[in-house]
Design a protein around this motif. Structure first.
Motif, mmCIF file in Angstrom:
data_model
loop_
_atom_site.group_PDB
_atom_site.id
_atom_site.type_symbol
_atom_site.label_atom_id
_atom_site.label_comp_id
_atom_site.label_asym_id
_atom_site.label_seq_id
_atom_site.Cartn_x
_atom_site.Cartn_y
_atom_site.Cartn_z
ATOM 1 N N GLN A 1 3.201 3.885 10.323
ATOM 2 C CA GLN A 1 2.319 4.445 9.303
ATOM 3 C C GLN A 1 2.018 3.404 8.224
ATOM 4 O O GLN A 1 0.886 3.298 7.745
ATOM 5 C CB GLN A 1 2.940 5.702 8.673
ATOM 6 C CG GLN A 1 3.147 6.857 9.634
ATOM 7 C CD GLN A 1 1.914 7.173 10.465
ATOM 8 O OE1 GLN A 1 0.849 7.449 9.935
ATOM 9 N NE2 GLN A 1 2.057 7.123 11.774
ATOM 10 N N LYS A 2 3.036 2.634 7.861
ATOM 11 C CA LYS A 2 2.839 1.564 6.871
ATOM 12 C C LYS A 2 1.855 0.528 7.406
ATOM 13 O O LYS A 2 0.967 0.062 6.679
ATOM 14 C CB LYS A 2 4.172 0.892 6.535
ATOM 15 C CG LYS A 2 5.142 1.779 5.781
ATOM 16 C CD LYS A 2 6.480 1.063 5.587
ATOM 17 C CE LYS A 2 7.496 1.921 4.873
ATOM 18 N NZ LYS A 2 8.800 1.230 4.709
ATOM 19 N N ALA A 3 1.988 0.152 8.684
ATOM 20 C CA ALA A 3 1.120 -0.872 9.278
ATOM 21 C C ALA A 3 -0.307 -0.363 9.462
ATOM 22 O O ALA A 3 -1.273 -1.108 9.254
ATOM 23 C CB ALA A 3 1.700 -1.336 10.613
ATOM 24 N N LYS B 1 0.867 -1.174 0.000
ATOM 25 C CA LYS B 1 0.000 0.000 0.000
ATOM 26 C C LYS B 1 0.898 1.215 0.000
ATOM 27 O O LYS B 1 1.915 1.243 0.680
ATOM 28 C CB LYS B 1 -0.895 0.017 1.237
ATOM 29 C CG LYS B 1 -1.937 -1.081 1.226
ATOM 30 C CD LYS B 1 -2.990 -0.847 2.266
ATOM 31 C CE LYS B 1 -4.038 -1.932 2.175
ATOM 32 N NZ LYS B 1 -5.219 -1.621 2.960
ATOM 33 N N ASP B 2 0.519 2.220 -0.761
ATOM 34 C CA ASP B 2 1.302 3.458 -0.795
ATOM 35 C C ASP B 2 0.978 4.295 0.437
ATOM 36 O O ASP B 2 -0.182 4.468 0.789
ATOM 37 C CB ASP B 2 0.972 4.265 -2.054
ATOM 38 C CG ASP B 2 1.585 3.667 -3.299
ATOM 39 O OD1 ASP B 2 2.656 3.060 -3.194
ATOM 40 O OD2 ASP B 2 0.978 3.800 -4.380
ATOM 41 N N ILE B 3 2.020 4.783 1.091
ATOM 42 C CA ILE B 3 1.827 5.680 2.230
ATOM 43 C C ILE B 3 2.808 6.845 2.114
ATOM 44 O O ILE B 3 3.826 6.753 1.421
ATOM 45 C CB ILE B 3 2.018 4.967 3.595
ATOM 46 C CG1 ILE B 3 3.471 4.504 3.794
ATOM 47 C CG2 ILE B 3 1.076 3.814 3.768
ATOM 48 C CD1 ILE B 3 4.057 5.041 5.048
ATOM 49 N N VAL C 1 0.509 -8.712 9.604
ATOM 50 C CA VAL C 1 1.126 -7.837 8.603
ATOM 51 C C VAL C 1 2.441 -7.324 9.184
ATOM 52 O O VAL C 1 2.462 -6.764 10.282
ATOM 53 C CB VAL C 1 0.209 -6.656 8.235
ATOM 54 C CG1 VAL C 1 0.918 -5.731 7.242
ATOM 55 C CG2 VAL C 1 -1.106 -7.153 7.662
ATOM 56 N N ILE C 2 3.527 -7.535 8.464
ATOM 57 C CA ILE C 2 4.853 -7.078 8.880
ATOM 58 C C ILE C 2 5.227 -5.888 8.003
ATOM 59 O O ILE C 2 5.227 -5.984 6.776
ATOM 60 C CB ILE C 2 5.911 -8.181 8.719
ATOM 61 C CG1 ILE C 2 5.558 -9.406 9.555
ATOM 62 C CG2 ILE C 2 7.301 -7.653 9.103
ATOM 63 C CD1 ILE C 2 6.436 -10.623 9.274
ATOM 64 N N THR C 3 5.548 -4.761 8.663
ATOM 65 C CA THR C 3 6.075 -3.601 7.949
ATOM 66 C C THR C 3 7.405 -3.218 8.596
ATOM 67 O O THR C 3 7.649 -3.547 9.760
ATOM 68 C CB THR C 3 5.106 -2.406 7.995
ATOM 69 O OG1 THR C 3 4.929 -2.001 9.354
ATOM 70 C CG2 THR C 3 3.761 -2.746 7.371
ATOM 71 N N ALA C 4 8.235 -2.527 7.843
ATOM 72 C CA ALA C 4 9.538 -2.125 8.379
ATOM 73 C C ALA C 4 10.023 -0.878 7.664
ATOM 74 O O ALA C 4 9.628 -0.592 6.530
ATOM 75 C CB ALA C 4 10.558 -3.258 8.214
ATOM 76 N N VAL D 1 12.058 7.886 14.074
ATOM 77 C CA VAL D 1 11.682 8.017 12.669
ATOM 78 C C VAL D 1 11.404 6.637 12.077
ATOM 79 O O VAL D 1 10.374 6.423 11.412
ATOM 80 C CB VAL D 1 12.774 8.747 11.855
ATOM 81 C CG1 VAL D 1 12.479 8.680 10.351
ATOM 82 C CG2 VAL D 1 12.906 10.189 12.312
ATOM 83 N N ALA D 2 12.312 5.686 12.308
ATOM 84 C CA ALA D 2 12.140 4.330 11.771
ATOM 85 C C ALA D 2 10.841 3.710 12.284
ATOM 86 O O ALA D 2 10.095 3.088 11.520
ATOM 87 C CB ALA D 2 13.345 3.463 12.135
ATOM 88 N N GLN D 3 10.565 3.883 13.569
ATOM 89 C CA GLN D 3 9.333 3.328 14.141
ATOM 90 C C GLN D 3 8.097 4.059 13.608
ATOM 91 O O GLN D 3 7.080 3.429 13.310
ATOM 92 C CB GLN D 3 9.369 3.412 15.668
ATOM 93 C CG GLN D 3 10.369 2.441 16.280
ATOM 94 C CD GLN D 3 10.352 2.514 17.794
ATOM 95 O OE1 GLN D 3 9.820 1.636 18.445
ATOM 96 N NE2 GLN D 3 10.921 3.575 18.347
ATOM 97 N N TYR D 4 8.170 5.370 13.501
ATOM 98 C CA TYR D 4 7.040 6.167 13.036
ATOM 99 C C TYR D 4 6.620 5.736 11.624
ATOM 100 O O TYR D 4 5.442 5.480 11.356
ATOM 101 C CB TYR D 4 7.387 7.659 13.059
ATOM 102 C CG TYR D 4 6.277 8.542 12.561
ATOM 103 C CD1 TYR D 4 5.263 8.968 13.420
ATOM 104 C CD2 TYR D 4 6.222 8.937 11.231
ATOM 105 C CE1 TYR D 4 4.229 9.767 12.957
ATOM 106 C CE2 TYR D 4 5.190 9.742 10.762
ATOM 107 C CZ TYR D 4 4.202 10.157 11.627
ATOM 108 O OH TYR D 4 3.174 10.936 11.168
#
Length: 189
Positions: A55-57, A33-35, A69-72, A48-51
């Motif tokens: 947002q992706k999740a 999905k585009d975010i 769902v895994i996002t990173a 920043v990495a967590q934020y």
């Protein structure tokens, strides 16, 4: 071996993350999905990495998927400056030149979305580059693809083989996914 009780969706087009999940013997599908990957001013690199990972999740939470769902998101930080993906070859050379002969940190934020809940964590790894000359840096930029990588390099590429003196922390974190921490969090589900 992990008993995989839930379907897994990897929300990442990164071939490195896909490879790492395969090496963990996990069955998964890729769904994107585009975010918006912008972030508020004043956040520290790990924030920043967590934020961005969150947002992706969050883009998946309303869908009520019956999957984990895994996002990173991976951030390269040199002296508290975040080095994102380079815009062109000159930018890539500039970034790698900063890292040459220095230590930098790689932060990966990971989010797990499952049954409307969100679990986010991060890992940090120190990476020490030996001094690289401009010929080596140009060779890497011209022969490899640094444009889809934070900090303009892939530790698994040629430059990692010849330029990285030492890593303190997770190697897979530098590739984009701290697999040991991910395994531990998935095991809790």
């Amino acid at each position: 071996m992990l008993v995989q009780n839930h379907p897994i969706i990897l929300a990442s087009k990164s071939p490195r993350r896909q490879e790492l999940l395969k090496l963990m013997d996990l069955d998964f599908e890729v769904l994107l999905k585009d975010i918006d990957e912008s972030y508020p001013e004043g956040l520290k690199p790990h924030q920043v990495a967590q934020y961005i990972s969150e947002q992706k999740a969050k883009a998946f939470l309303p869908d009520e998927l019956k999957a984990v769902v895994i996002t990173a998101d991976t951030i390269v930080s040199f002296q508290n400056e975040i080095l994102g993906k380079p815009t062109d070859a000159a930018h890539a050379v500039e970034m790698i030149s900063k890292l040459s002969g220095n230590m930098h940190e790689v932060f990966t934020g990971v989010s797990l979305a499952y049954k409307g809940e969100l679990n986010t964590f991060y890992d940090v790894t120190e990476v020490y580059f030996r001094p690289l000359n401009i010929t080596q840096i140009n060779y890497y930029v011209n022969h490899y693809n640094p444009f889809d990588k934070a900090g303009s390099y892939g530790v698994q590429d040629w430059i990692g083989m010849i330029g990285v003196e030492k890593i303190v922390g997770s190697y897979t974190n530098v590739m984009g996914l701290p697999t040991e921490k991910l395994y531990r969090e998935l095991s809790k589900l």
